[in-house]
Design an enzyme around this catalytic site. Structure first.
Site, PDB file in Angstrom:
ATOM      1  N   LYS A 119       0.838  -1.211   0.000  1.00 17.42           N
ATOM      2  CA  LYS A 119       0.000   0.000   0.000  1.00 17.42           C
ATOM      3  C   LYS A 119       0.872   1.260   0.000  1.00 17.42           C
ATOM      4  O   LYS A 119       0.643   2.208  -0.757  1.00 17.42           O
ATOM      5  CB  LYS A 119      -0.921  -0.012   1.232  1.00 17.42           C
ATOM      6  CG  LYS A 119      -1.626   1.283   1.512  1.00 17.42           C
ATOM      7  CD  LYS A 119      -2.680   1.587   0.474  1.00 17.42           C
ATOM      8  CE  LYS A 119      -3.145   3.024   0.557  1.00 17.42           C
ATOM      9  NZ  LYS A 119      -4.192   3.346  -0.379  1.00 17.42           N
ATOM     10  N   CYS A 133      -3.623  11.082   1.141  1.00 21.57           N
ATOM     11  CA  CYS A 133      -2.927   9.791   1.025  1.00 21.57           C
ATOM     12  C   CYS A 133      -1.516   9.947   0.485  1.00 21.57           C
ATOM     13  O   CYS A 133      -0.544   9.600   1.147  1.00 21.57           O
ATOM     14  CB  CYS A 133      -3.697   8.870   0.095  1.00 21.57           C
ATOM     15  SG  CYS A 133      -5.414   8.722   0.558  1.00 21.57           S
TER      16      CYS A 133
HETATM   17  N1  SAJ Z   1      -1.375  14.847  -9.310  1.00 16.74           N
HETATM   18  C1  SAJ Z   1      -0.491  15.611 -10.078  1.00 16.74           C
HETATM   19  N2  SAJ Z   1      -0.084  15.129 -11.279  1.00 16.74           N
HETATM   20  C2  SAJ Z   1      -0.528  13.936 -11.760  1.00 16.74           C
HETATM   21  C3  SAJ Z   1      -1.419  13.156 -10.982  1.00 16.74           C
HETATM   22  C4  SAJ Z   1      -1.830  13.638  -9.751  1.00 16.74           C
HETATM   23  O1  SAJ Z   1      -0.056  16.691  -9.661  1.00 16.74           O
HETATM   24  O2  SAJ Z   1      -0.136  13.580 -12.897  1.00 16.74           O
HETATM   25  C5  SAJ Z   1      -1.818  15.356  -7.999  1.00 16.74           C
HETATM   26  C6  SAJ Z   1      -3.327  15.581  -7.935  1.00 16.74           C
HETATM   27  O3  SAJ Z   1      -3.676  16.823  -8.474  1.00 16.74           O
HETATM   28  C7  SAJ Z   1      -3.586  15.484  -6.437  1.00 16.74           C
HETATM   29  C8  SAJ Z   1      -2.555  14.446  -5.978  1.00 16.74           C
HETATM   30  O4  SAJ Z   1      -1.597  14.365  -7.014  1.00 16.74           O
HETATM   31  O5  SAJ Z   1      -3.307  16.719  -5.803  1.00 16.74           O
HETATM   32  C9  SAJ Z   1      -3.129  13.073  -5.698  1.00 16.74           C
HETATM   33  O6  SAJ Z   1      -4.119  12.727  -6.663  1.00 16.74           O
HETATM   34  P1  SAJ Z   1      -4.231  11.252  -7.275  1.00 16.74           P
HETATM   35  O7  SAJ Z   1      -5.343  11.213  -8.229  1.00 16.74           O
HETATM   36  O8  SAJ Z   1      -2.911  10.816  -7.784  1.00 16.74           O
HETATM   37  O9  SAJ Z   1      -4.491  10.306  -6.008  1.00 16.74           O
HETATM   38  P2  SAJ Z   1      -5.557  10.287  -4.785  1.00 16.74           P
HETATM   39  O10 SAJ Z   1      -4.868  10.880  -3.590  1.00 16.74           O
HETATM   40  O11 SAJ Z   1      -6.868  10.849  -5.155  1.00 16.74           O
HETATM   41  O12 SAJ Z   1      -5.723   8.699  -4.570  1.00 16.74           O
HETATM   42  C10 SAJ Z   1      -4.558   7.900  -4.378  1.00 16.74           C
HETATM   43  C11 SAJ Z   1      -4.644   6.685  -5.317  1.00 16.74           C
HETATM   44  N3  SAJ Z   1      -3.353   6.000  -5.336  1.00 16.74           N
HETATM   45  C12 SAJ Z   1      -2.718   5.727  -6.499  1.00 16.74           C
HETATM   46  O13 SAJ Z   1      -3.149   6.050  -7.582  1.00 16.74           O
HETATM   47  C13 SAJ Z   1      -1.440   4.961  -6.393  1.00 16.74           C
HETATM   48  C14 SAJ Z   1      -5.756   5.746  -4.850  1.00 16.74           C
HETATM   49  O14 SAJ Z   1      -5.780   4.553  -5.634  1.00 16.74           O
HETATM   50  C15 SAJ Z   1      -5.543   5.384  -3.369  1.00 16.74           C
HETATM   51  O15 SAJ Z   1      -6.583   4.511  -2.883  1.00 16.74           O
HETATM   52  C16 SAJ Z   1      -5.593   6.677  -2.579  1.00 16.74           C
HETATM   53  O16 SAJ Z   1      -4.505   7.497  -3.010  1.00 16.74           O
HETATM   54  C17 SAJ Z   1      -5.475   6.311  -1.103  1.00 16.74           C
HETATM   55  O17 SAJ Z   1      -6.505   6.362  -0.405  1.00 16.74           O
HETATM   56  O18 SAJ Z   1      -4.399   5.903  -0.671  1.00 16.74           O
END
Ligand code: SAJ
Length: 416
Positions: free
Chosen positions: A214, A268
């Site tokens: 995780k 997360c």
């Molecule tokens: N972000 C960027 N650039 C990108 C992708 C994301 O700057 O190319 C930023 C987003 O804007 C945001 C942050 O990263 O601020 C996180 O967004 P996210 O969509 O990557 O992830 P979360 O936090 O919504 O959800 C993540 C997911 N983990 C992964 O994709 C590995 C989800 O599957 C998990 O269940 C969740 O964390 C969790 O609860 O741990």
């Protein structure tokens, strides 16, 4: 023993949807939360968190009598712990909620019970849960007290949640599920509970591997975002458009660079990698550097805004978007909120905030100096500087002619 009664400890972003899904599949679910408002809200069939379609499901299972909320656990065949695991000032994990949950369920355990930890946790936490339970119940044998081939009286398992906020109800059912059993028997018991609703696969491993998996998944994403963010800083320095750079580089068949942004938000990805760093500081140099790069991004954006704002005597800055990512209304740990807050604190200008997914400013910005909640049209019309913080779909089609008249800082590459 088949499962009929399940208790879920912690009715937050993971515990509540999990309770609702179990209840829709015929189990009697008791959701436990220390917050009396949460308990009351759920017992009225409403929800206190933001997640599409969840309220309708909760309302259905509450009125069918399948889901009930209370502030203390009761005897059940299975207990799922889904409480927060924040980190402390020094980035060390705060396991007090997990420990509290373990002690609260211990008196209700019967022979054959299943205890699942779902909270994102440092490696070794599931073993500690087993030890905390054993302290309270010397009459029962727990997995850390038996060999792999023996049967403990209580099965203890780590099953991380990997659902994406905004898509939780779908991903809960269709994602594969890691099942980290402290013994093989423990894992089998947990898999049979998840298969009551799961359409993905249960992938069986031990609890330490599941815990680290995780953390590694979210650290992987954090490191990849940090790479994109670092490229954005280098590209700025070299006068290269980073969005175009990434687009052309990604035409390589084995390259897939993520998107830079104003920082990493949510509860997360910005938290979990620290659990790895804290457990093995000397070995986690890349993971730590990624965290530092992503955490430094909001300050870089603030500096850029201040630099551009210096050209105006009383600049009006339209800040578009407050949520932590696109097309959702979740403002938790959002870099956009931090940036607006800081611009206000530093008195950079008059700030018009646009966030089409919420009805008013969040509490932290309600009394912030010079910050007003505004409509998109009004903010764009009045602004000297347009700061795009979130790439919401509805910001995409702003009239380009208006943008040409303004100073535009697009932190997400929406108008590239
Ligand atoms: N972000 C960027 N650039 C990108 C992708 C994301 O700057 O190319 C930023 C987003 O804007 C945001 C942050 O990263 O601020 C996180 O967004 P996210 O969509 O990557 O992830 P979360 O936090 O919504 O959800 C993540 C997911 N983990 C992964 O994709 C590995 C989800 O599957 C998990 O269940 C969740 O964390 C969790 O609860 O741990």
């Amino acid at each position: 023993m088949d499962f009929q009664n399940v208790s879920v400890i912690g009715l937050g972003y993971i515990g509540l949807p999990t309770s609702a899904i179990l209840a829709t599949h015929g189990l009697n679910v008791l959701g436990v939360d220390v917050n009396p408002d949460v308990v009351a809200t759920i017992n009225q069939g409403h929800i206190h968190i933001v997640e599409p379609e969840l309220e309708a499901v909760v309302s259905g299972v509450v009125s069918a009598g399948r889901l009930r909320a209370a502030n203390r656990p009761e005897p059940a065949e299975a207990f799922i712990i889904a409480v927060p695991t924040p980190f402390l000032e020094d980035h060390s994990p705060d396991l007090s909620y997990v420990e509290g949950a373990a002690h609260s369920i211990a008196p209700h355990l019967q022979k054959g019970a299943l205890v699942i930890l779902e909270s994102t946790s440092p490696v070794g936490t599931t073993e500690r849960v087993s030890e905390w339970l054993a302290e309270d119940r010397p009459d029962l044998r727990f997995p850390h007290q038996v060999s792999d081939s023996e049967s403990p009286d209580v099965n203890v398992v780590y099953c991380p949640e990997r659902v994406l906020p905004g898509h939780v109800l779908h991903e809960l059912v269709y994602n594969d599920r890691i099942i980290g059993g402290m013994t093989p028997q423990c894992a089998d018991r947990a898999a049979s509970l998840y298969y009551t609703f799961l359409k993905g696969q249960c992938v069986i491993t031990n609890s330490r591997t599941a815990e680290m998996a995780k953390l590694s998944e979210n650290a992987f994403r954090d490191v990849n975002i940090a790479f994109a963010n670092e490229l954005s800083l280098i590209a700025d320095e070299l006068g290269v458009n980073v969005w175009e750079l990434i687009e052309v580089a990604n035409r390589h068949p084995r390259v897939n660079i993520l998107q830079p942004g104003p920082g990493v938000g949510g509860h997360c990805i910005a938290v979990d990698p620290w659990f790895l760093v804290h457990s093995a500081p000397a070995e986690s140099r890349l993971i730590r550097a990624a965290r530092e790069i992503n955490d430094s991004k909001p300050r870089r954006i603030i500096c850029k805004v201040k630099e551009r704002a210096a050209r105006f005597s009383n600049p009006v800055i339209a800040c578009l978007g407050l949520s932590y990512k696109a097309n959702i209304d979740d403002l938790r740990e959002s870099p956009a909120v931090d940036i607006v807050h800081e611009l206000s604190r530093e008195g950079v200008g008059s700030i018009l905030v646009v966030e089409p997914h919420v009805k008013k400013l969040p509490p932290v910005l309600q009394n912030a100096q010079g910050v007003t909640f505004a409509s998109l049209d009004e903010a764009v019309r009045q602004a000297d500087i347009i700061l795009l913080l979130v790439d919401h779909r509805r910001f995409k089609n702003i009239d380009r002619r208006i943008l040409m008249e303004k100073v535009v800082i697009d932190t997400r590459g929406l108008w590239r």
